[in-house]
Design a protein around this motif. Structure first.
Motif, PDB file in Angstrom:
ATOM      1  N   LEU A  57      -4.010 -13.224 -34.173  1.00  0.00           N
ATOM      2  CA  LEU A  57      -4.684 -12.290 -35.072  1.00  0.00           C
ATOM      3  C   LEU A  57      -6.195 -12.365 -34.949  1.00  0.00           C
ATOM      4  O   LEU A  57      -6.908 -11.485 -35.445  1.00  0.00           O
ATOM      5  CB  LEU A  57      -4.268 -12.558 -36.517  1.00  0.00           C
ATOM      6  N   SER A  58      -6.702 -13.398 -34.313  1.00  0.00           N
ATOM      7  CA  SER A  58      -8.140 -13.560 -34.123  1.00  0.00           C
ATOM      8  C   SER A  58      -8.523 -13.076 -32.733  1.00  0.00           C
ATOM      9  O   SER A  58      -7.713 -13.101 -31.803  1.00  0.00           O
ATOM     10  CB  SER A  58      -8.546 -15.027 -34.279  1.00  0.00           C
ATOM     11  N   ILE A  59      -9.776 -12.659 -32.579  1.00  0.00           N
ATOM     12  CA  ILE A  59     -10.292 -12.241 -31.280  1.00  0.00           C
ATOM     13  C   ILE A  59     -10.885 -13.448 -30.563  1.00  0.00           C
ATOM     14  O   ILE A  59     -11.718 -14.161 -31.126  1.00  0.00           O
ATOM     15  CB  ILE A  59     -11.369 -11.152 -31.433  1.00  0.00           C
ATOM     16  N   ASP A  60     -10.422 -13.676 -29.351  1.00  0.00           N
ATOM     17  CA  ASP A  60     -11.022 -14.727 -28.518  1.00  0.00           C
ATOM     18  C   ASP A  60     -12.383 -14.213 -28.054  1.00  0.00           C
ATOM     19  O   ASP A  60     -12.455 -13.243 -27.287  1.00  0.00           O
ATOM     20  CB  ASP A  60     -10.105 -15.017 -27.322  1.00  0.00           C
ATOM     21  N   ARG A  61     -13.455 -14.846 -28.523  1.00  0.00           N
ATOM     22  CA  ARG A  61     -14.797 -14.332 -28.274  1.00  0.00           C
ATOM     23  C   ARG A  61     -15.181 -14.402 -26.787  1.00  0.00           C
ATOM     24  O   ARG A  61     -16.118 -13.725 -26.358  1.00  0.00           O
ATOM     25  CB  ARG A  61     -15.836 -15.113 -29.091  1.00  0.00           C
ATOM     26  N   LYS A  62     -14.450 -15.188 -25.999  1.00  0.00           N
ATOM     27  CA  LYS A  62     -14.777 -15.327 -24.579  1.00  0.00           C
ATOM     28  C   LYS A  62     -14.163 -14.217 -23.740  1.00  0.00           C
ATOM     29  O   LYS A  62     -14.827 -13.640 -22.871  1.00  0.00           O
ATOM     30  CB  LYS A  62     -14.307 -16.698 -24.072  1.00  0.00           C
ATOM     31  N   ASN A  63     -12.888 -13.900 -24.007  1.00  0.00           N
ATOM     32  CA  ASN A  63     -12.215 -12.919 -23.160  1.00  0.00           C
ATOM     33  C   ASN A  63     -11.798 -11.651 -23.894  1.00  0.00           C
ATOM     34  O   ASN A  63     -11.279 -10.718 -23.264  1.00  0.00           O
ATOM     35  CB  ASN A  63     -10.996 -13.546 -22.462  1.00  0.00           C
ATOM     36  N   GLY A  64     -12.009 -11.593 -25.222  1.00  0.00           N
ATOM     37  CA  GLY A  64     -11.719 -10.377 -25.985  1.00  0.00           C
ATOM     38  C   GLY A  64     -10.264 -10.176 -26.342  1.00  0.00           C
ATOM     39  O   GLY A  64      -9.910  -9.148 -26.942  1.00  0.00           O
ATOM     40  N   PHE A  65      -9.380 -11.140 -26.004  1.00  0.00           N
ATOM     41  CA  PHE A  65      -7.961 -10.985 -26.303  1.00  0.00           C
ATOM     42  C   PHE A  65      -7.708 -11.174 -27.800  1.00  0.00           C
ATOM     43  O   PHE A  65      -8.411 -11.923 -28.473  1.00  0.00           O
ATOM     44  CB  PHE A  65      -7.125 -12.001 -25.523  1.00  0.00           C
ATOM     45  N   GLY A  66      -6.637 -10.519 -28.290  1.00  0.00           N
ATOM     46  CA  GLY A  66      -6.223 -10.709 -29.677  1.00  0.00           C
ATOM     47  C   GLY A  66      -6.848  -9.696 -30.624  1.00  0.00           C
ATOM     48  O   GLY A  66      -7.519  -8.751 -30.229  1.00  0.00           O
TER      49      GLY A  66
END
Length: 434
Positions: free
Chosen positions: A268-277
């Motif tokens: 449910l969170s956005i991975d700030r490195k790759n933008g996933f989620g």
């Protein structure tokens, strides 16, 4: 390179609004109808503006997360006022990363987000005409003389609804329709969208602040949640280092019939490195798309709470029931509510009218498993796999008869189900003009 958004925005304001300062009338808001169109392979939501000299109507598929207006210039684009945008100009800089043709014309890739096809097109400016509004009905027609857009082609147009020759991008850029209209007329950087569930009636798109009169002023009853920025582009043709221009919200948990659904909450969170989620909102996806483990958990909880037998599914859905086993009311099918609990503890309540899709004697949960249902073009799959880049994409069926206001200045979303107000998105009065 121009150093800041404020300077960018002032360039844009100077570029497209100066001629308008000569007129005495400056609207506080603008309005266009939105029609649900089922002529293509998937439902699309279509609006219309007038463009060019002489003015002609231009039908556009509405793309909530699109970065700009693009129009097919390859087929019948004739205008005495169309002007190419030179490389190195302030207007070219507004598009961020871009290319430059041999003729020194600024360009960027127009993307068909329905099919995922992108090409390269020159950036032009031309006159755009649209109705003003006081929030109650359409008013005087106003024009923007130098509205920036990208020239598309026949190839990128393929797959759009009948008669549609481009896409109206409403996303978080300096050159989307909301940004350019707000700059041209110096009104608040807000817009509101309300999709009708019927192909026979119009929904509505407002540029500017309320009132939004749909039998009641819906702007007075909105619930608000912050918009979230994904630092990595989710567009079919983004550039390295560009943030996503789509609209993300913070979903903390999902409930079915008031019970928490067990989920891998890291999705449910956005991975700030790759933008996933994370969770985004889309008018291009016809239905909500869930990452496979989320879909299975929600489906199992829904089936358990509903307590009726399943039947053979109807594609693209995987969870279906016999219509005879479901009751109906003013709020639609009588099924368990699905709640999205958002980051500030407000709840987006998805009632039966938005959660279910009916096919005569079969009715299905209107959510799609990203691992088996939609095309990669629409949900943006991680390269080489079956996992979508975004964990939850809230699709257009779940938006119907909800008014959503996007406030670009304060980065927040206001929303309200019109079922709760005993009205719907078809109740804006397009038949009379002020």
């Amino acid at each position: 390179m121009v150093p800041s958004f404020l300077i960018f925005f002032s360039f844009l304001s100077l570029f497209i609004s100066t001629p308008l300062a000569q007129t005495s009338f400056r609207p506080k808001a603008l309005v266009v109808p939105i029609t649900k169109d089922v002529s293509a392979s998937t439902p699309q939501y279509v609006t219309q503006i007038k463009q060019r000299t002489p003015l002609v109507p231009v039908k556009l598929t509405v793309d909530l997360g699109g970065g700009y207006l693009w129009v097919n210039c390859e087929k019948g684009y004739v205008s005495s006022t169309s002007k190419p945008t030179p490389c190195g100009s302030a207007q070219c800089s507004l598009f961020g990363s871009h290319g430059c043709s041999g003729d020194k014309i600024c360009g960027r890739s127009p993307s068909n987000t329905v099919t995922g096809v992108s090409t390269f097109g020159d950036i032009h400016a031309d006159i755009v005409s649209i109705n003003s509004t006081n929030g109650n009905n359409p008013g005087r027609v106003v024009s923007v003389p130098n509205f920036l857009f990208i020239c598309g082609s026949n190839v990128v147009q393929n797959g759009l609804a009948n008669g549609v020759t481009g896409m109206a991008g409403l996303g978080r850029t300096k050159v989307s329709l909301p940004s350019q209209f707000a700059s041209a007329f110096s009104f608040q950087r807000k817009f509101a969208i309300c999709l009708s569930s019927s192909t026979m009636t119009n929904g509505v798109l407002f540029f500017g602040d309320g009132p939004y009169n749909l039998n009641i002023d819906v702007s007075k009853v909105l619930v608000f949640t912050p918009l979230v920025t994904n630092p990595v582009s989710t567009a079919p043709s983004g550039f390295l280092g560009e943030p996503s221009v789509e609209y993300f919200i913070g979903v903390k948990s999902i409930r079915v019939s008031d019970k928490n659904v067990p989920l891998n909450t890291s999705l449910l969170s956005i991975d700030r490195k790759n933008g996933f989620g994370g969770t985004k909102i889309s008018t291009v996806n016809p239905y909500t798309v869930l990452e496979t483990t989320i879909y299975k958990a929600v489906s199992e909880a829904f089936v358990k709470a509903l307590g009726v037998p399943r039947v053979s599914p109807v594609a693209p859905f995987g969870t279906c029931f016999a219509t005879k086993d479901i009751g109906f009311s003013r709020m639609g099918p009588g099924v368990p509510a699905i709640d999205l609990v958002l980051q500030n503890d407000v709840v987006w309540n998805i009632i039966g009218a938005n959660s279910m899709v009916q096919f005569n004697d079969v009715i299905c949960l209107g959510f799609v498993d990203a691992g088996s249902g939609p095309s990669a073009a629409q949900v943006g799959f991680v390269a080489g796999g079956s996992h979508p880049m975004t964990s939850i994409t809230i699709g257009a069926h779940q938006l119907e008869n909800n008014l959503l206001q996007f406030d670009l200045a304060t980065s927040r979303l206001g929303f309200r189900s019109l079922f709760l107000e005993h009205t719907n998105c078809a109740n804006f009065n397009f038949t009379s003009s002020a």
